[in-house]
Design an enzyme around this catalytic site. Structure first.
Site, PDB file in Angstrom:
ATOM      1  N   ALA A   1       0.867  -1.180   0.000  1.00  0.00           N
ATOM      2  CA  ALA A   1       0.000   0.000   0.000  1.00  0.00           C
ATOM      3  C   ALA A   1       0.897   1.221   0.000  1.00  0.00           C
ATOM      4  O   ALA A   1       1.835   1.303   0.777  1.00  0.00           O
ATOM      5  CB  ALA A   1      -0.892  -0.022   1.239  1.00  0.00           C
ATOM      6  N   CYS A   2       0.629   2.189  -0.880  1.00  0.00           N
ATOM      7  CA  CYS A   2       1.548   3.311  -1.060  1.00  0.00           C
ATOM      8  C   CYS A   2       0.774   4.582  -1.390  1.00  0.00           C
ATOM      9  O   CYS A   2      -0.420   4.548  -1.641  1.00  0.00           O
ATOM     10  CB  CYS A   2       2.529   3.030  -2.209  1.00  0.00           C
ATOM     11  SG  CYS A   2       3.374   1.432  -2.081  1.00  0.00           S
ATOM     12  N   THR A   3       1.486   5.708  -1.412  1.00  0.00           N
ATOM     13  CA  THR A   3       0.948   6.972  -1.901  1.00  0.00           C
ATOM     14  C   THR A   3       2.026   7.630  -2.739  1.00  0.00           C
ATOM     15  O   THR A   3       3.188   7.701  -2.325  1.00  0.00           O
ATOM     16  CB  THR A   3       0.554   7.909  -0.748  1.00  0.00           C
ATOM     17  OG1 THR A   3      -0.285   7.219   0.182  1.00  0.00           O
ATOM     18  CG2 THR A   3      -0.184   9.127  -1.283  1.00  0.00           C
TER      19      THR A   3
END
Length: 500
Positions: free
Chosen positions: A3-5
């Site tokens: 999960a990343c941004t």
């Protein structure tokens, strides 16, 4: 999957004309993946790459470039190279895990590794089936072999079409002139779009591209590229949901779920709100966009040019100034922590790649790094064209130790989180000190490098990195000591009376 941004900043939207790409790599819930920063030499590369998760072997091109890499610090599940910059001053970050929908995945299924079944030679025996490439593999397969951002798109696209992928991902490629963003579609299809020079892009684990010029993609490919059969794929599988002539890839290939509205869209909302507070109305009954809007733009023209420090700030965001801040001391407590924050406990690192057009190629690129939860860490710039990085960054392993920036940052965050308001000033001071001290060191060594001959430059770049890291060690140790003191005073078994 991670999960990343991600945020992408075009050269005319940045404070100094650099292209800038930044991504938080985040572990899955309840997991914490230690990371390190290493230098990979051009010599000694294997001829064949082995994907651990896919059980797949891929022949590699000749003449690889040297590059920086941010792999997992604990071996076992493959490389997970995450981000880096090669000696041609081309950067790559991989990947932003994104979403899809049933129509896409039914039409072009993901390529998932299958173990062999039954006894070999028997009637019901099924051979092992290799999986497709994934986040584990992409940086290692692409970054050492490309000389421009566009070449990065082309190389990864050819691998996707030949081997497929086991997951939905977004990948950024960057050189001194431009940034390209590629998104996978099912197992073998893809689209890529050039980031407008005057814009920034926000990407929160969701299929992002919301406008795409198919005529350009099948023509001059000035700003759009895609799979050779994408038109037929869209038509045959009834994927175009637009009510007008403007094709919307997010509608066709992405998702619109309840989970998106608590996990993904709020992050896009808060990033847009951060850089464009006056362009749109972000709150209230007449808001243009809310945390649950599915139509938040993929790209914005910012209200002012964007700095490195602002990128770090927005990638540390926990909805401060809104009812959704988990640390809020005032307001309606019912909404605190309602949405997934950008700065989260399971940030592994932030990697920001900056390619500076006004510097010679020998030190044009900087890789800014911070480890652990972004709310509590500090970020430093490092020259990437080096033979090695300081041990504080490169020798991280499974051992919890203050000899590693990753583990030191994790300790600070775990202690400071439980005493947020008591430690807030300490953390802010730590971050501010490293911001200006590291920049001052880079400014000094930039000038040294301009006048140095080629034989001296590697030693000067490594000396600069070590000086920055030495300062980081000093400030990190001081911060840990102060936070530990406050946390110790706040222990439940404390008692005011003593024997003194």
């Amino acid at each position: 999957m991670m999960a990343c941004t991600t945020i992408l900043v075009g050269k005319k939207a940045s404070y100094d004309g650099s292209t800038m790409v930044a991504r938080n790599e985040d572990s899955s819930s309840g997991q914490y993946n230690a990371k390190k920063l290493i230098a990979v030499a051009s010599e000694g590369h294997p001829n064949v790459y082995h994907s651990v998760l896919a059980h797949l072997d891929i022949d590699l091109p000749e003449n690889p470039l040297s590059y920086s890499l941010t792999p997992d610090a604990v071996a076992g599940q493959g490389v997970w190279g995450a981000c880096g910059i090669n000696s041609a001053n081309v950067a790559m970050t991989a990947t932003e895990t994104i979403t899809s929908n049933a129509r896409v995945l039914a039409a072009d299924p993901l390529v998932i590794y299958q173990e062999s079944k039954g006894d070999k030679g028997s009637a019901d025996y099924q051979e092992e089936m290799a999986g497709g490439i994934s986040e584990e593999d992409m940086v290692s397969l692409v970054l050492p072999y490309i000389h421009s951002a566009r070449e990065g798109v082309e190389r990864l696209a050819s691998l996707l079409e030949e081997y497929g992928t086991s997951e939905m991902n977004g990948i950024a490629f960057q050189d001194v002139n431009e940034i390209w963003w590629l998104e996978t579609i099912g197992g073998h299809h893809w689209i890529a779009k050039r980031v407008p020079d005057d814009s920034y892009v926000v990407m929160p684990n969701q299929f992002g591209i919301d406008a795409f010029d198919l005529e350009d993609a099948f023509g001059s490919q000035k700003e759009h590229m895609c799979s050779k059969d994408l038109r037929e794929f869209i038509e045959e599988n009834h994927l175009n949901l637009s009510m007008n002539d403007q094709f919307d890839p997010r509608l066709a290939f992405g998702s619109r779920t309840d989970a998106d509205q608590v996990y993904n869209t709020p992050r896009a909302w808060v990033m847009g709100r951060f850089f464009n507070p006056n362009t749109y109305k972000w709150e209230g009954a007449e808001a243009d966009y809310t945390p649950q809007s599915f139509d938040i733009p993929w790209s914005f023209v910012p209200e002012h040019k964007i700095t490195v420090q602002e990128i770090k700030e927005v990638l540390s965001n926990h909805y401060q100034g809104t009812p959704y801040d988990p640390y809020a001391a005032r307001g309606d407590s019912k909404m605190r922590g309602a949405y997934r924050t950008i700065g989260i406990n399971r940030n592994n690192f932030i990697g920001l790649t900056q390619i500076r057009p006004y510097m010679p190629e020998s030190h044009r690129s900087l890789q800014w790094m911070a480890f652990g939860s972004n709310v509590f860490n500090a970020m430093i710039p490092l020259y990437t064209q080096v033979s090695q990085f300081p041990a504080y960054l490169s020798q991280t392993n499974a051992e919890v130790t203050t000899d590693s920036l990753y583990w030191s940052a994790r300790m600070i965050a775990a202690l400071a989180d439980a005493h947020y308001y008591q430690t807030q000033a300490i953390i802010e001071s730590y971050q501010a000190k490293m911001d200006h001290q590291a920049l001052a060191i880079i400014k000094n060594f930039d000038q040294q490098l301009i006048s140095a001959d080629d034989k001296q430059k590697n030693e000067i770049r490594e000396r600069a990195n070590q000086e920055i890291v030495d300062q980081m060690i000093k400030e990190t140790q001081s911060t840990l000591k102060q936070v530990l003191h406050i946390a110790s005073n706040g222990m439940k078994n404390a008692y005011a009376r003593s024997d003194n």
